[in-house]
Structures are given as C-alpha cells and as structure tokens.
Design a protein around this motif. Structure first.
Motif, PDB file in Angstrom:
ATOM      1  N   PRO A   1      -7.530  52.123  70.201  1.00 49.08           N
ATOM      2  CA  PRO A   1      -8.093  51.886  71.630  1.00 49.08           C
ATOM      3  C   PRO A   1      -7.067  51.188  72.497  1.00 49.08           C
ATOM      4  O   PRO A   1      -6.456  50.153  72.037  1.00 49.08           O
ATOM      5  CB  PRO A   1      -9.284  51.148  71.143  1.00 49.08           C
ATOM      6  N   THR A   2      -7.475  51.391  73.900  1.00 48.41           N
ATOM      7  CA  THR A   2      -6.467  50.643  74.726  1.00 48.41           C
ATOM      8  C   THR A   2      -7.348  49.311  74.911  1.00 48.41           C
ATOM      9  O   THR A   2      -8.353  48.909  74.519  1.00 48.41           O
ATOM     10  CB  THR A   2      -6.577  51.227  76.115  1.00 48.41           C
ATOM     11  N   PRO A   3      -6.209  48.488  75.595  1.00 48.68           N
ATOM     12  CA  PRO A   3      -6.803  46.791  75.448  1.00 48.68           C
ATOM     13  C   PRO A   3      -8.024  46.824  76.760  1.00 48.68           C
ATOM     14  O   PRO A   3      -9.065  46.073  76.178  1.00 48.68           O
ATOM     15  CB  PRO A   3      -5.598  46.218  76.360  1.00 48.68           C
ATOM     16  N   ASN A   4      -8.113  47.739  77.354  1.00 47.77           N
ATOM     17  CA  ASN A   4      -9.175  47.795  78.360  1.00 47.77           C
ATOM     18  C   ASN A   4     -10.522  48.106  77.485  1.00 47.77           C
ATOM     19  O   ASN A   4     -11.605  47.667  77.732  1.00 47.77           O
ATOM     20  CB  ASN A   4      -9.062  48.635  79.450  1.00 47.77           C
ATOM     21  N   HIS A   5     -10.303  49.229  76.757  1.00 44.12           N
ATOM     22  CA  HIS A   5     -11.572  49.676  75.771  1.00 44.12           C
ATOM     23  C   HIS A   5     -11.786  48.527  74.921  1.00 44.12           C
ATOM     24  O   HIS A   5     -13.268  48.315  74.745  1.00 44.12           O
ATOM     25  CB  HIS A   5     -11.285  50.714  75.133  1.00 44.12           C
ATOM     26  N   LEU A   6     -11.041  47.905  74.292  1.00 41.43           N
ATOM     27  CA  LEU A   6     -11.487  46.651  73.588  1.00 41.43           C
ATOM     28  C   LEU A   6     -12.265  45.572  74.256  1.00 41.43           C
ATOM     29  O   LEU A   6     -13.029  45.096  73.820  1.00 41.43           O
ATOM     30  CB  LEU A   6     -10.287  46.281  72.648  1.00 41.43           C
ATOM     31  N   ALA A   7     -11.495  45.346  75.551  1.00 38.51           N
ATOM     32  CA  ALA A   7     -12.300  44.237  76.310  1.00 38.51           C
ATOM     33  C   ALA A   7     -13.888  44.873  76.468  1.00 38.51           C
ATOM     34  O   ALA A   7     -14.491  43.913  76.593  1.00 38.51           O
ATOM     35  CB  ALA A   7     -11.520  44.028  77.395  1.00 38.51           C
ATOM     36  N   ALA A   8     -13.841  45.984  76.907  1.00 41.69           N
ATOM     37  CA  ALA A   8     -15.339  46.556  77.229  1.00 41.69           C
ATOM     38  C   ALA A   8     -16.244  46.485  76.018  1.00 41.69           C
ATOM     39  O   ALA A   8     -17.275  45.987  76.184  1.00 41.69           O
ATOM     40  CB  ALA A   8     -15.143  48.103  77.710  1.00 41.69           C
ATOM     41  N   LEU A   9     -15.599  46.853  75.022  1.00 47.84           N
ATOM     42  CA  LEU A   9     -16.362  46.588  73.621  1.00 47.84           C
ATOM     43  C   LEU A   9     -16.974  45.093  73.261  1.00 47.84           C
ATOM     44  O   LEU A   9     -17.851  44.943  73.022  1.00 47.84           O
ATOM     45  CB  LEU A   9     -15.773  46.954  72.282  1.00 47.84           C
ATOM     46  N   ARG A  10     -15.894  44.232  73.514  1.00 47.45           N
ATOM     47  CA  ARG A  10     -16.245  42.581  73.425  1.00 47.45           C
ATOM     48  C   ARG A  10     -17.322  42.406  74.380  1.00 47.45           C
ATOM     49  O   ARG A  10     -18.113  41.678  74.030  1.00 47.45           O
ATOM     50  CB  ARG A  10     -14.786  41.978  73.681  1.00 47.45           C
ATOM     51  N   ALA A  11     -17.184  42.761  75.703  1.00 49.40           N
ATOM     52  CA  ALA A  11     -18.143  42.217  76.613  1.00 49.40           C
ATOM     53  C   ALA A  11     -19.619  43.027  76.338  1.00 49.40           C
ATOM     54  O   ALA A  11     -20.470  42.330  76.357  1.00 49.40           O
ATOM     55  CB  ALA A  11     -17.678  42.831  77.836  1.00 49.40           C
ATOM     56  N   ALA A  12     -19.657  44.056  75.880  1.00 51.20           N
ATOM     57  CA  ALA A  12     -20.682  44.815  75.528  1.00 51.20           C
ATOM     58  C   ALA A  12     -21.613  44.134  74.337  1.00 51.20           C
ATOM     59  O   ALA A  12     -22.755  43.866  74.417  1.00 51.20           O
ATOM     60  CB  ALA A  12     -20.570  46.289  75.177  1.00 51.20           C
ATOM     61  N   ALA A  13     -20.691  43.735  73.390  1.00 46.93           N
ATOM     62  CA  ALA A  13     -21.192  43.174  72.260  1.00 46.93           C
ATOM     63  C   ALA A  13     -21.876  41.684  72.578  1.00 46.93           C
ATOM     64  O   ALA A  13     -22.760  41.331  71.992  1.00 46.93           O
ATOM     65  CB  ALA A  13     -20.288  43.030  71.003  1.00 46.93           C
ATOM     66  N   ALA A  14     -21.102  41.188  73.449  1.00 47.65           N
ATOM     67  CA  ALA A  14     -21.435  39.667  73.769  1.00 47.65           C
ATOM     68  C   ALA A  14     -22.753  39.723  74.741  1.00 47.65           C
ATOM     69  O   ALA A  14     -23.644  38.917  74.475  1.00 47.65           O
ATOM     70  CB  ALA A  14     -20.471  39.028  74.577  1.00 47.65           C
ATOM     71  N   ALA A  15     -22.957  40.899  75.543  1.00 48.38           N
ATOM     72  CA  ALA A  15     -24.115  40.849  76.322  1.00 48.38           C
ATOM     73  C   ALA A  15     -25.338  41.404  75.742  1.00 48.38           C
ATOM     74  O   ALA A  15     -26.537  41.265  76.184  1.00 48.38           O
ATOM     75  CB  ALA A  15     -23.661  41.726  77.599  1.00 48.38           C
ATOM     76  N   ALA A  16     -25.186  42.137  74.543  1.00 44.29           N
ATOM     77  CA  ALA A  16     -26.122  42.849  74.089  1.00 44.29           C
ATOM     78  C   ALA A  16     -27.263  41.814  73.440  1.00 44.29           C
ATOM     79  O   ALA A  16     -27.071  40.638  73.100  1.00 44.29           O
ATOM     80  CB  ALA A  16     -25.777  43.622  72.780  1.00 44.29           C
ATOM     81  N   THR A  17     -28.474  42.405  72.854  1.00 42.77           N
ATOM     82  CA  THR A  17     -29.354  41.562  72.445  1.00 42.77           C
ATOM     83  C   THR A  17     -29.039  41.002  71.055  1.00 42.77           C
ATOM     84  O   THR A  17     -28.538  42.006  70.371  1.00 42.77           O
ATOM     85  CB  THR A  17     -30.611  42.545  71.821  1.00 42.77           C
ATOM     86  N   PRO A  18     -29.118  39.744  70.814  1.00 43.93           N
ATOM     87  CA  PRO A  18     -28.450  39.187  69.326  1.00 43.93           C
ATOM     88  C   PRO A  18     -29.292  39.851  68.269  1.00 43.93           C
ATOM     89  O   PRO A  18     -30.567  40.088  68.335  1.00 43.93           O
ATOM     90  CB  PRO A  18     -28.656  37.721  69.533  1.00 43.93           C
ATOM     91  N   GLY A  19     -28.726  40.029  67.054  1.00 44.91           N
ATOM     92  CA  GLY A  19     -29.449  40.463  65.869  1.00 44.91           C
ATOM     93  C   GLY A  19     -29.776  39.421  64.994  1.00 44.91           C
ATOM     94  O   GLY A  19     -29.908  38.445  65.230  1.00 44.91           O
TER      95      GLY A  19
END
Length: 122
Positions: free
Chosen positions: A2-20
């Motif tokens: 994955p590109t750095p931008n894709h990894l950053a998008a995954l990190r942002a999405a995981a941080a913003a999601a409903t916690p488990g």
C-alpha cells in the motif's frame, strides 16, 4: 504494498470508527455487526453494519474492526522499519567488502557506520 496515502487513510478510518470490540450478532434471522453490548453499558451494542450481507461477510466485517486494523498497521510499520535497517546493514556489509582496498581511515568510517546500524542508531 500500500502507498503511504493508503496507509494514512486506513489509520484515519480506524481512528474515526466506532470503538470495539465488534461482534457478529444474529436475531430472528437478521444479521448485523455491532459493538459488544456489555462493553457499552447497554442491553444492545451500537450497530456498525446490517443489511443483506451474508453471515460470512458480517463475520469478516466484525473481524476487521478498528483495533485489528491498527494492530496490522503497527505490525507493518515494525516490519518496514526492520527491512529498512537490514537493507542499510546489507549495503554497509557490501561496502565493507568493496572497500578493503581503501585506506585504513576510510575502512574505519564504514565500520563505525555498520556498528551504529547494528545498535539501532542508523
């Protein structure tokens, strides 16, 4: 990879999601992914996904929760750092073999660099 931008998008999405934690829940033939009710202080947890997805898809969605994604990203970061260190070490070892004909002062520079990389200062 994955590109750095894709990894950053995954990190942002995981941080913003409903916690488990998330779990696959069923009731009267309905399937949904929701947070574990007990951890939310309610009878029912928050619904994360529902609808026409198959039970296998719902189980997959539950398994790919934010904590799991963040753990995978942290593992990827650690392995990437290790690969970078090993590539530097390999380059230093190759250089050391090539530079055997160099004067002693140049060989000492290479050796200091190699030792620094091994110590994690590289």
């Amino acid at each position: 990879m994955p590109t750095p931008n894709h990894l950053a998008a995954l990190r942002a999405a995981a941080a913003a999601a409903t916690p488990g934690p998330w779990e696959h829940q069923t009731s009267n033939g309905w399937h949904r992914v929701g947070t574990t009710a007990a951890t939310r202080g309610r009878r029912d947890g928050d619904v994360v996904a529902n609808g026409a997805a198959s039970p296998a898809d719902m189980a997959y969605i539950a398994a790919a929760n934010p904590a799991a994604i963040q753990e995978l990203l942290a593992d990827l970061d650690a392995k990437t750092a290790r690969i970078d260190k090993l590539e530097l070490l390999l380059a230093a070892e190759r250089a050391a073999r090539q530079f055997e004909i160099w004067p002693e002062w140049k060989r000492q520079i290479v050796e200091r660099r190699r030792k620094a990389i091994l110590k994690g200062e590289g």
